[in-house]
Design a protein around this motif. Structure first.
Motif, PDB file in Angstrom:
ATOM      1  N   ARG A  62       0.828  -1.209   0.000  1.00  0.00           N
ATOM      2  CA  ARG A  62       0.000   0.000   0.000  1.00  0.00           C
ATOM      3  C   ARG A  62       0.860   1.256   0.000  1.00  0.00           C
ATOM      4  O   ARG A  62       0.617   2.191  -0.749  1.00  0.00           O
ATOM      5  N   MET A  95      -5.206   1.686 -10.540  1.00  0.00           N
ATOM      6  CA  MET A  95      -6.371   0.838 -10.249  1.00  0.00           C
ATOM      7  C   MET A  95      -6.074  -0.618 -10.595  1.00  0.00           C
ATOM      8  O   MET A  95      -6.447  -1.523  -9.854  1.00  0.00           O
ATOM      9  N   TYR A  98      -3.695  -1.948  -7.921  1.00  0.00           N
ATOM     10  CA  TYR A  98      -4.428  -2.187  -6.667  1.00  0.00           C
ATOM     11  C   TYR A  98      -5.186  -3.509  -6.783  1.00  0.00           C
ATOM     12  O   TYR A  98      -5.178  -4.321  -5.863  1.00  0.00           O
ATOM     13  N   GLN A  99      -5.867  -3.728  -7.921  1.00  0.00           N
ATOM     14  CA  GLN A  99      -6.616  -4.973  -8.108  1.00  0.00           C
ATOM     15  C   GLN A  99      -5.667  -6.168  -8.081  1.00  0.00           C
ATOM     16  O   GLN A  99      -5.949  -7.174  -7.429  1.00  0.00           O
ATOM     17  N   MET A 102      -4.625  -6.983  -4.734  1.00  0.00           N
ATOM     18  CA  MET A 102      -5.787  -7.184  -3.866  1.00  0.00           C
ATOM     19  C   MET A 102      -5.855  -6.138  -2.751  1.00  0.00           C
ATOM     20  O   MET A 102      -6.119  -6.450  -1.589  1.00  0.00           O
ATOM     21  N   LEU A 103      -5.604  -4.885  -3.129  1.00  0.00           N
ATOM     22  CA  LEU A 103      -5.750  -3.765  -2.190  1.00  0.00           C
ATOM     23  C   LEU A 103      -7.068  -3.081  -2.506  1.00  0.00           C
ATOM     24  O   LEU A 103      -7.455  -2.975  -3.671  1.00  0.00           O
ATOM     25  N   ASP A 104      -7.758  -2.609  -1.479  1.00  0.00           N
ATOM     26  CA  ASP A 104      -8.973  -1.825  -1.715  1.00  0.00           C
ATOM     27  C   ASP A 104      -8.567  -0.455  -2.228  1.00  0.00           C
ATOM     28  O   ASP A 104      -7.563   0.101  -1.788  1.00  0.00           O
ATOM     29  N   TYR A 105      -9.383   0.076  -3.149  1.00  0.00           N
ATOM     30  CA  TYR A 105      -9.137   1.447  -3.619  1.00  0.00           C
ATOM     31  C   TYR A 105      -9.261   2.373  -2.422  1.00  0.00           C
ATOM     32  O   TYR A 105     -10.152   2.220  -1.597  1.00  0.00           O
ATOM     33  N   ASP A 106      -8.387   3.377  -2.331  1.00  0.00           N
ATOM     34  CA  ASP A 106      -8.559   4.368  -1.272  1.00  0.00           C
ATOM     35  C   ASP A 106      -9.103   5.647  -1.888  1.00  0.00           C
ATOM     36  O   ASP A 106      -9.151   5.804  -3.102  1.00  0.00           O
ATOM     37  N   GLU A 107      -9.522   6.558  -1.020  1.00  0.00           N
ATOM     38  CA  GLU A 107     -10.158   7.804  -1.435  1.00  0.00           C
ATOM     39  C   GLU A 107      -9.270   8.607  -2.388  1.00  0.00           C
ATOM     40  O   GLU A 107      -9.739   9.164  -3.372  1.00  0.00           O
ATOM     41  N   LEU A 110      -9.479   7.077  -5.912  1.00  0.00           N
ATOM     42  CA  LEU A 110     -10.790   7.285  -6.534  1.00  0.00           C
ATOM     43  C   LEU A 110     -10.994   8.736  -6.956  1.00  0.00           C
ATOM     44  O   LEU A 110     -11.460   8.998  -8.064  1.00  0.00           O
TER      45      LEU A 110
END
Length: 180
Positions: A62, A95, A98-99, A102-107, A110
């Motif tokens: 991250r 993006m 991140y995929q 396997m990291l969640d998108y952060d603010e 986005l």
């Protein structure tokens, strides 16, 4: 999927690892075009001068992705929208990574993606995979990342041009013949 209207004169050169992006970007620069650098490699080089190994840098996934994203956001903010520029990757590439990780998108990611605008996305077809100091991926990873990049730009509605495997000079000609 919506079609995006380009408010910039920017062209993205992208694809998975080992697709020839750097070679193409360097050749465009030699021909006098404005280009940008690839930030993952730049980030790694910066951290290495501070004494970290590539493994240490890459292990905090991250932190690594955010470091690269910060550089990309800063760089794109500094380019004039009217300037014809070839970008070595762009914000939406994050993006795909991140995929892949396997990291969640952060603010931050986005909100950065919402504001992106590119005239065309040139996705370079995959070349035989080659390993170098900054790459931790293998050929399977290369294929997966490459497909994620295609999926991300497609889902965002950007016009995509696939650049076939050709000798580097012909790839550059192919790209220049497809800019509008």
């Amino acid at each position: 999927m919506h079609k995006r209207k380009a408010n910039t004169n920017w062209y993205v050169i992208t694809g998975g690892p080992s697709t020839g992006k750097t070679t193409v970007i360097n050749m465009l620069e030699k021909r006098g075009y404005k280009t940008t650098i690839e930030h993952a490699r730049h980030y790694i080089d910066t951290m290495r001068t501070e004494g970290q190994t590539v493994e240490e840098i890459r292990n905090n996934k991250r932190k690594f992705q955010l470091g690269v994203l910060d550089m990309q956001i800063e760089q794109e903010a500094a380019i004039q929208p009217k300037d014809l520029v070839f970008l070595d990757r762009a914000i939406p590439d994050a993006m795909a990574y991140y995929q892949f990780l396997m990291l969640d998108y952060d603010e931050k990611l986005l909100s950065a993606v919402i504001n992106t605008s590119y005239r065309k996305i040139f996705i370079l077809d995959r070349l035989p995979f080659t390993k170098d100091y900054a790459r931790t991926e293998d050929e399977e990873d290369q294929k997966k990342i490459h497909q994620l990049i295609i999926d991300v730009y497609t889902s965002l509605g950007f016009p995509i041009v696939t650049v076939p495997v050709l000798p580097p000079t012909e790839r550059v000609e192919y790209i220049l013949n497809n800019i509008s």
